[in-house]
Design an enzyme around this catalytic site. Structure first.
Site, PDB file in Angstrom:
ATOM      1  N   GLU A  75      88.914  30.446  40.272  1.00 54.02           N
ATOM      2  CA  GLU A  75      88.895  29.024  40.657  1.00 54.02           C
ATOM      3  C   GLU A  75      89.146  28.099  39.482  1.00 54.02           C
ATOM      4  O   GLU A  75      89.885  27.117  39.595  1.00 54.02           O
ATOM      5  CB  GLU A  75      87.545  28.671  41.292  1.00 54.02           C
ATOM      6  CG  GLU A  75      87.465  27.198  41.667  1.00 54.02           C
ATOM      7  CD  GLU A  75      86.161  26.799  42.337  1.00 54.02           C
ATOM      8  OE1 GLU A  75      86.131  25.695  42.889  1.00 54.02           O
ATOM      9  OE2 GLU A  75      85.207  27.587  42.300  1.00 54.02           O
TER      10      GLU A  75
ATOM     11  N   ASP B  18      85.293  33.568  42.218  1.00 49.39           N
ATOM     12  CA  ASP B  18      84.634  32.270  42.123  1.00 49.39           C
ATOM     13  C   ASP B  18      83.441  32.462  41.191  1.00 49.39           C
ATOM     14  O   ASP B  18      82.462  33.127  41.556  1.00 49.39           O
ATOM     15  CB  ASP B  18      84.176  31.783  43.503  1.00 49.39           C
ATOM     16  CG  ASP B  18      83.791  30.314  43.495  1.00 49.39           C
ATOM     17  OD1 ASP B  18      83.439  29.811  42.402  1.00 49.39           O
ATOM     18  OD2 ASP B  18      83.834  29.673  44.555  1.00 49.39           O
TER      19      ASP B  18
ATOM     20  N   ASP C 244      79.931  29.908  43.005  1.00 46.53           N
ATOM     21  CA  ASP C 244      80.141  29.253  44.292  1.00 46.53           C
ATOM     22  C   ASP C 244      78.830  28.561  44.653  1.00 46.53           C
ATOM     23  O   ASP C 244      77.819  29.218  44.901  1.00 46.53           O
ATOM     24  CB  ASP C 244      80.529  30.258  45.372  1.00 46.53           C
ATOM     25  CG  ASP C 244      80.895  29.542  46.662  1.00 46.53           C
ATOM     26  OD1 ASP C 244      81.806  28.696  46.607  1.00 46.53           O
ATOM     27  OD2 ASP C 244      80.265  29.796  47.697  1.00 46.53           O
TER      28      ASP C 244
ATOM     29  N   THR D 112      78.328  25.178  42.860  1.00 49.28           N
ATOM     30  CA  THR D 112      78.089  24.500  41.580  1.00 49.28           C
ATOM     31  C   THR D 112      77.168  23.295  41.733  1.00 49.28           C
ATOM     32  O   THR D 112      76.304  23.048  40.885  1.00 49.28           O
ATOM     33  CB  THR D 112      79.423  24.059  40.944  1.00 49.28           C
ATOM     34  OG1 THR D 112      80.232  25.214  40.721  1.00 49.28           O
ATOM     35  CG2 THR D 112      79.199  23.353  39.617  1.00 49.28           C
TER      36      THR D 112
ATOM     37  N   ASP E 209      86.713  31.375  47.739  1.00 45.98           N
ATOM     38  CA  ASP E 209      85.497  31.142  48.522  1.00 45.98           C
ATOM     39  C   ASP E 209      85.277  32.239  49.561  1.00 45.98           C
ATOM     40  O   ASP E 209      84.142  32.543  49.923  1.00 45.98           O
ATOM     41  CB  ASP E 209      85.585  29.807  49.288  1.00 45.98           C
ATOM     42  CG  ASP E 209      85.768  28.608  48.387  1.00 45.98           C
ATOM     43  OD1 ASP E 209      84.955  28.444  47.460  1.00 45.98           O
ATOM     44  OD2 ASP E 209      86.712  27.829  48.616  1.00 45.98           O
TER      45      ASP E 209
END
Length: 283
Positions: free
Chosen positions: A75, A102, A105, A107, A230
């Site tokens: 990402e 990621d 995931d 944040t 995701d």
């Protein structure tokens, strides 16, 4: 699809993914409440810290040590926005082996000290996800699935829930960072579905929501405007635990899916039907 030998240099794909997720998760926990820089990406809902970037560097470095010829899609190496995400995926989706990562995931949860964030790592072979690992450092829960081998948490097999009606189902969604299209559409889905399901949860990590569907803790999940990092690991977890993952039109999951519906399979068609009705509602 016949796969190449999954052991390279005496390290299996799964062992490397587990090691990467665990080490990154442990490091992220040490930074909880101690990050130095907070930046906005697409909106005030879309945050990034140096911890996200450091986690991705750690994972990329470990994978590169064992599999230097594999491709990598993370990402934090992609500019914000759906167009940039689509292009980044298109550039690598035909790679023989592609790691999709990621590094954090959830944040926003991490920034606020809300313990619902994970490391998500998937491996695709010629566009098909063959390995998914999601690690929740706050609870020390590691979810893993390998194509054709089932899904597990703490080494124990998991399976999707048994609910067969929306009315008896706990479902989850998110609040998309893209505020002109994705967020309003998702809000219409929430408003339409809320009276028809047992309840709706939104805890801020699509990957962990997917892992919870796989583990039977949620019966369904949907969200508009997600990315491959995701979804890839969590989608395999659900498929390997007996559930179903599609786009919002009902087409089966692939790496390019952005608008996702995931469920135990039993409520899937009803969930899609209600979401279509919500989207078609002009109000």
């Amino acid at each position: 699809m016949a796969l190449a030998d999954p052991v390279v240099g005496s390290k299996s794909f799964a062992a490397v993914a587990i090691n990467c997720a665990a080490k990154a998760g442990e490091w992220i926990k040490t930074k909880l409440g101690n990050y130095q820089q907070l930046d906005l990406k697409m909106s005030s809902h879309d945050l990034v810290t140096e911890v996200d970037k450091g986690s991705e560097r750690l994972i990329r470095g470990l994978i590169g040590t064992h599999f230097p010829n594999h491709s990598f899609l993370g990402e934090e190496g992609v500019e914000p926005g759906p167009e940039a995400s689509a292009k980044a995926l298109e550039d690598v989706r035909e790679a023989e082996y592609l790691w999709i990562v990621d590094p954090i995931d959830g944040t926003t949860n991490f920034v606020h000290g809300f313990p619902f964030f994970v490391v998500s790592i998937a491996l695709a072979h010629r566009g098909e996800v063959i390995l998914g690992v999601i690690y929740d450092p706050s609870k020390d829960e590691l979810f893993i699935a390998e194509k054709g081998k089932g899904a597990y948490v703490h080494g124990k097999p998991i399976e999707v829930s048994k609910e067969d009606t929306l009315q008896s189902s706990l479902v989850a969604t998110g609040f998309p960072a893209e505020q002109r299209y994705a967020l309003p559409l998702n809000m219409k889905g929430i408003q339409h579905l809320a009276p028809k399901v047992r309840n709706i949860r939104s805890a801020g990590s699509a990957a962990l929501h997917l892992a919870y569907v796989a583990a039977g803790r949620l019966s369904g999940f949907w969200e508009i405007g997600l990315n491959s990092w995701d979804l890839a690991a969590g989608a395999l977890l659900i498929q390997e635990s007996g559930g179903r993952v599609t786009d919002t039109e009902g087409a089966e999951y692939h790496l390019g899916v952005r608008n996702v519906v995931a469920s135990n399979g039993r409520i899937h068609d009803d969930l899609i039907k209600e979401l279509r009705e919500a989207a078609d509602n002009p109000s």
